[in-house]
Scaffold this active site. Structure first.
Site, short mmCIF file in Angstrom:
data_model
loop_
_atom_site.label_atom_id
_atom_site.label_comp_id
_atom_site.label_asym_id
_atom_site.label_seq_id
_atom_site.Cartn_x
_atom_site.Cartn_y
_atom_site.Cartn_z
N GLY A 161 0.52 -1.30 0.30
CA GLY A 161 -0.05 0.21 0.07
C GLY A 161 0.51 1.84 0.20
O GLY A 161 0.40 1.97 0.66
N ASN B 164 1.67 3.07 -2.53
CA ASN B 164 0.85 4.33 -3.76
C ASN B 164 -0.28 4.60 -2.63
O ASN B 164 -0.39 6.11 -2.81
CB ASN B 164 0.73 3.39 -4.91
N LYS C 92 -6.35 -7.84 -7.73
CA LYS C 92 -7.94 -8.90 -8.35
C LYS C 92 -7.93 -8.88 -10.26
O LYS C 92 -8.48 -7.54 -9.70
CB LYS C 92 -9.20 -8.68 -7.45
N ILE C 93 -8.54 -9.18 -11.13
CA ILE C 93 -9.16 -8.53 -11.79
C ILE C 93 -10.07 -8.37 -11.65
O ILE C 93 -11.17 -8.79 -11.71
CB ILE C 93 -8.60 -9.52 -13.58
N LEU C 94 -10.76 -6.90 -11.98
CA LEU C 94 -12.59 -6.19 -12.11
C LEU C 94 -13.43 -7.04 -13.33
O LEU C 94 -12.49 -7.19 -14.53
CB LEU C 94 -12.52 -4.95 -11.48
N HIS D 183 -0.14 0.73 -13.06
CA HIS D 183 1.30 -0.27 -13.51
C HIS D 183 2.58 0.33 -13.84
O HIS D 183 2.40 1.58 -14.50
CB HIS D 183 0.23 -0.66 -14.81
C1 GRF Z 1 3.01 -0.96 -7.42
O1 GRF Z 1 3.96 -1.44 -8.08
C2 GRF Z 1 1.92 -0.74 -8.61
O2 GRF Z 1 2.00 -0.45 -10.16
C3 GRF Z 1 1.04 -2.09 -9.08
O3 GRF Z 1 1.32 -2.84 -8.00
C4 GRF Z 1 2.21 -2.54 -6.83
C5 GRF Z 1 1.59 -1.81 -5.41
O4 GRF Z 1 2.99 -1.63 -4.62
N1 GRF Z 1 0.31 -1.87 -9.64
P1 GRF Z 1 2.23 -0.77 -3.11
O5 GRF Z 1 1.26 -1.53 -2.55
O6 GRF Z 1 1.46 0.43 -3.31
O7 GRF Z 1 3.95 -0.42 -2.67
#
Ligand code: GRF
Length: 200
Positions: free
Chosen positions: A14, A16, A92-94, A110
């Site tokens: 988490g 991000n 999870k794929i929505l 991504h």
């Molecule tokens: C990130 O690299 C994001 O781009 C990808 O999954 C990772 C999640 O990292 N979709 P975090 O859980 O936000 O640390």
């Protein structure tokens, strides 16, 4: 000014989500986090979110199945009057039905320059391909995986002396910056609230 309400979905660390939540709390990103949700009750990010004062929710995919879990996400979105669904490492794929129901309201990040290196291992795949660069993409989610209108992209060079861990670190730093910037720009350009979505 209307403050858009966002739900952030995570599955793990988490980082991000943390960057986005903190920027909402400081006002740098003019939005309000309605809840942080996860398919994984043990996601470290849930503790981080709760510590920062966000409401947290868990959706039990394994126990309830995808259809029921998605129904619970949809209910949570509606009940909390959430405008935007922000995916941040949600593994999870929505389903196409869910994506259709929240058409244009789901945003994802991504760790590659899409359409290159889609899938669950974007960083590793670029590394294994010995690419000289990769990057980060923020996009609207459509019915295809890691696909949809691109809101922001940033290139990240892969230097010969770098290890995979160094590259991962560099990409995450770019992610934490680009995601909130892209969301801010997108929300300003689309000042639409839940009532207006419902009228569409
Ligand atoms: C990130 O690299 C994001 O781009 C990808 O999954 C990772 C999640 O990292 N979709 P975090 O859980 O936000 O640390």
């Amino acid at each position: 000014m209307y403050l858009p309400r966002i739900a952030i979905l995570i599955s793990g660390k988490g980082s991000n989500m943390e960057a986005i939540l903190k920027s909402c709390l400081t006002g740098e990103l003019p939005a309000e986090v309605s809840f942080v949700g996860s398919d994984n009750i043990n996601a470290k990010g849930l503790d981080t979110a709760a510590t920062l004062g966000a409401q947290t929710r868990v959706f039990f995919y394994k126990r309830d199945g995808r259809k029921a879990a998605e129904e619970m996400i949809a209910n949570a979105i509606e009940e909390t009057e959430t405008d935007w669904i922000v995916l941040a490492g949600f593994m999870k794929i929505l389903s196409p039905e869910f994506v259709k129901r929240f058409h244009n309201r789901i945003i994802n990040i991504h760790p590659s320059l899409l359409p290159s290196f889609p899938g669950a291992h974007g960083i590793l795949d670029a590394w294994n391909a010995k690419a000289d660069h990769t990057g980060v993409t923020v996009h609207i989610v459509d019915e295809e995986v890691d696909h949809g209108r691109i809101l922001a992209q940033e290139r990240v060079d892969i230097l010969p002396e770098e290890t995979l861990e160094m590259l991962e670190e560099k990409i995450h730093m770019v992610e934490h910056k680009i995601y909130k910037e892209a969301l801010k720009k997108h929300f300003l350009e689309n000042p639409i609230s839940i009532e207006e979505w419902e009228e569409e």
